[in-house]
Design an enzyme around this catalytic site. Structure first.
Site, PDB file in Angstrom:
ATOM      1  N   LYS A  59       0.833  -1.295   0.111  1.00 37.87           N
ATOM      2  CA  LYS A  59       0.209  -0.195   0.060  1.00 37.87           C
ATOM      3  C   LYS A  59       0.774   1.077  -0.155  1.00 37.87           C
ATOM      4  O   LYS A  59       0.509   2.023  -0.766  1.00 37.87           O
ATOM      5  CB  LYS A  59      -0.998  -0.055   1.209  1.00 37.87           C
ATOM      6  CG  LYS A  59      -2.175  -0.855   1.194  1.00 37.87           C
ATOM      7  CD  LYS A  59      -2.785  -0.992   2.283  1.00 37.87           C
ATOM      8  CE  LYS A  59      -3.941  -2.201   2.376  1.00 37.87           C
ATOM      9  NZ  LYS A  59      -4.790  -2.391   3.530  1.00 37.87           N
ATOM     10  N   CYS A  77      -0.754   0.628   6.286  1.00 42.58           N
ATOM     11  CA  CYS A  77      -1.165  -0.039   7.538  1.00 42.58           C
ATOM     12  C   CYS A  77      -1.940  -1.288   6.833  1.00 42.58           C
ATOM     13  O   CYS A  77      -2.805  -1.021   6.001  1.00 42.58           O
ATOM     14  CB  CYS A  77      -1.788   0.533   8.501  1.00 42.58           C
ATOM     15  SG  CYS A  77      -0.578   1.979   9.233  1.00 42.58           S
ATOM     16  N   ASP A  78      -1.915  -2.379   7.540  1.00 44.80           N
ATOM     17  CA  ASP A  78      -2.927  -3.292   7.169  1.00 44.80           C
ATOM     18  C   ASP A  78      -2.983  -4.350   8.461  1.00 44.80           C
ATOM     19  O   ASP A  78      -2.015  -4.428   9.183  1.00 44.80           O
ATOM     20  CB  ASP A  78      -2.645  -4.161   6.072  1.00 44.80           C
ATOM     21  CG  ASP A  78      -3.897  -5.164   5.602  1.00 44.80           C
ATOM     22  OD1 ASP A  78      -4.538  -4.468   4.830  1.00 44.80           O
ATOM     23  OD2 ASP A  78      -3.925  -6.241   6.160  1.00 44.80           O
ATOM     24  N   SER A  79      -4.346  -4.656   8.729  1.00 44.87           N
ATOM     25  CA  SER A  79      -4.435  -5.457  10.011  1.00 44.87           C
ATOM     26  C   SER A  79      -5.268  -6.865   9.627  1.00 44.87           C
ATOM     27  O   SER A  79      -6.191  -6.905   8.831  1.00 44.87           O
ATOM     28  CB  SER A  79      -5.399  -4.620  10.913  1.00 44.87           C
ATOM     29  OG  SER A  79      -4.712  -3.324  11.296  1.00 44.87           O
TER      30      SER A  79
END
Length: 209
Positions: A59, A77-79
């Site tokens: 991203k 960010c990624d979760s």
């Protein structure tokens, strides 16, 4: 801005998440928001932590490639929710969300958030994954149906939020609250330091709009 106060450094959030944006604004940071076009389903990894890191990098790199102008810092960010080693992102439909809650209720799982901070000027990339253990309660069937009907579980990783309607169904957290929201401020501070930037350089002067 007050006389003699330097303008905050250009800082770009590569995320459409309203929760991440609110978290940053509450910490005195007003980022530009540029949403990446990354196909999350096309990215794979051997474990949930590595997956979040790869997605965060993808991203940040996607958004950085489209920026023009002066040096900028881009945060991706990624979760995902790590349940027994399986990475759970956003559920596809209410039935999947219901099945997940049936699996999670009364148990604990680990919310993992990958962060990537990229400098467009130097090309330098710093990454870190933060992890927080989430202890889930046992919502009644009535509560769960109402929560699913709200639509919130379909918009977030793991089919729950800590800062929204899902908060009452989380009994406790072991770790950083921001990780569960989707962005750890202590991690951001460390990543900025690795780029030689104090987090205070990103603070805006005056109240948030």
């Amino acid at each position: 801005m007050s006389p003699g106060v330097a303008a905050p450094r250009r800082f770009v959030l590569a995320s459409a998440s309203p929760a991440r944006l609110v978290l940053l604004r509450n910490a005195g940071i007003r980022p530009e928001v540029v949403v990446s076009g990354v196909d999350e389903a096309a990215i794979d990894a051997p474990d949930p932590g590595t997956l979040t890191e790869r997605l965060a990098v993808a991203k940040a790199e996607s958004v950085a490639a489209g920026l023009a102008g002066n040096d900028a810092l881009v945060l991706g960010c990624d979760s995902v929710l790590d349940v027994d080693g399986e990475a759970l992102g956003r559920p596809a439909d209410p039935a999947e969300a219901h099945a997940r809650w049936a699996r999670m209720a009364g148990r604990s799982a680990v919310l993992r958030t990958g962060h990537c901070l990229l400098s467009t000027g130097t090309g330098r990339r710093e990454t870190e994954v933060s992890s927080t253990t989430v202890h889930f309660g046992r919502p009644t069937e009535h509560e769960l149906r109402a929560y699913l009907d709200s639509g919130e579980p379909l918009r977030v990783a793991g089919a729950f939020t800590i800062d929204g309607l899902g908060g009452p169904f989380v009994e406790a957290l072991d770790g950083d609250h921001g990780t569960v929201v989707g962005l750890s401020l202590p991690v951001l501070r460390r990543l900025l330091a690795r780029h030689g930037v104090p987090i205070t350089d990103l603070w805006s002067v005056g109240p948030a709009p």
